[in-house]
Motif scaffolding. Structure first.
Motif, short mmCIF file in Angstrom:
data_model
loop_
_atom_site.label_atom_id
_atom_site.label_comp_id
_atom_site.label_asym_id
_atom_site.label_seq_id
_atom_site.Cartn_x
_atom_site.Cartn_y
_atom_site.Cartn_z
N ASN A 1 1.34 -1.31 -0.08
CA ASN A 1 -0.09 -0.04 0.05
C ASN A 1 0.77 1.38 0.37
O ASN A 1 -0.21 1.94 -0.62
CB ASN A 1 -0.80 -0.02 1.11
CG ASN A 1 -2.32 -0.31 0.74
OD1 ASN A 1 -2.42 -0.48 -0.41
ND2 ASN A 1 -2.87 -0.93 1.91
N SER A 2 1.79 1.43 1.11
CA SER A 2 2.46 2.39 1.33
C SER A 2 3.07 2.45 -0.91
O SER A 2 3.27 4.47 -0.60
CB SER A 2 4.05 2.04 2.08
OG SER A 2 5.17 1.39 1.43
N ASN B 1 2.61 5.89 -1.80
CA ASN B 1 3.69 7.29 -2.59
C ASN B 1 3.74 7.30 -3.88
O ASN B 1 4.46 8.80 -4.25
CB ASN B 1 5.08 5.71 -2.11
CG ASN B 1 5.28 6.49 -0.83
OD1 ASN B 1 4.52 7.45 -0.33
ND2 ASN B 1 6.09 5.18 -0.30
#
Ligand code: ZN
Length: 142
Positions: free
Chosen positions: A28-29, A33
């Motif tokens: 998810n990060s 990002n």
């Protein structure tokens, strides 16, 4: 067992996707990002009032003679440096100048079976540029 590997669009890590076909990021990060980065790179703010002055059309085509003469000037400068710097304060002798001239005339070979340009500049083959140039003045030292 599905060992199919994807490459993360953000960190380029390979990973086993949880949702095949749809997943583009390993986590998810990375997904978040990536969106952040995208937004930073293409800010959707209209720049009103700060319009760059429109580019003037570039001058087309430097004349061949211009290139040739500039090239000669370069040669003269370069060769001149080597003559004048090595032997300080010694004025150039006629021999020096002839040496200089021959190095330039060696570079340009007059092409006899080619018409002179409209302004009378004859055609030369530039052995350094490997191009045909028209030179209005070749060193008169020939
Ligand atoms: Zn990632």
């Amino acid at each position: 067992m599905d060992k199919y590997l994807y490459t993360c669009d953000y960190c380029a890590k390979t990973y086993v996707p949880k949702r095949r076909y749809k997943q583009r990021f390993c986590s998810n990060s990375c997904r978040v990002n990536s969106h952040k980065r995208k937004n930073r790179l293409s800010p959707a703010k209209p720049d009103v009032g700060l319009k760059a002055p429109s580019d003037k059309p570039h001058k087309e085509g430097i004349s061949m003679a211009g290139i040739g003469n500039a090239a000669i000037a370069n040669v003269v400068t370069e060769v001149g440096k080597s003559i004048f710097i090595k032997e300080e304060n010694k004025p150039a002798t006629k021999g020096d100048l002839q040496n200089l001239a021959s190095r330039i005339t060696e570079r340009y070979i007059l092409i006899k079976n080619m018409d002179v340009r409209a302004d009378g500049a004859p055609a030369y083959f530039d052995t350094t540029l490997k191009e045909i140039v028209h030179l209005k003045f070749l060193p008169p030292w020939k």
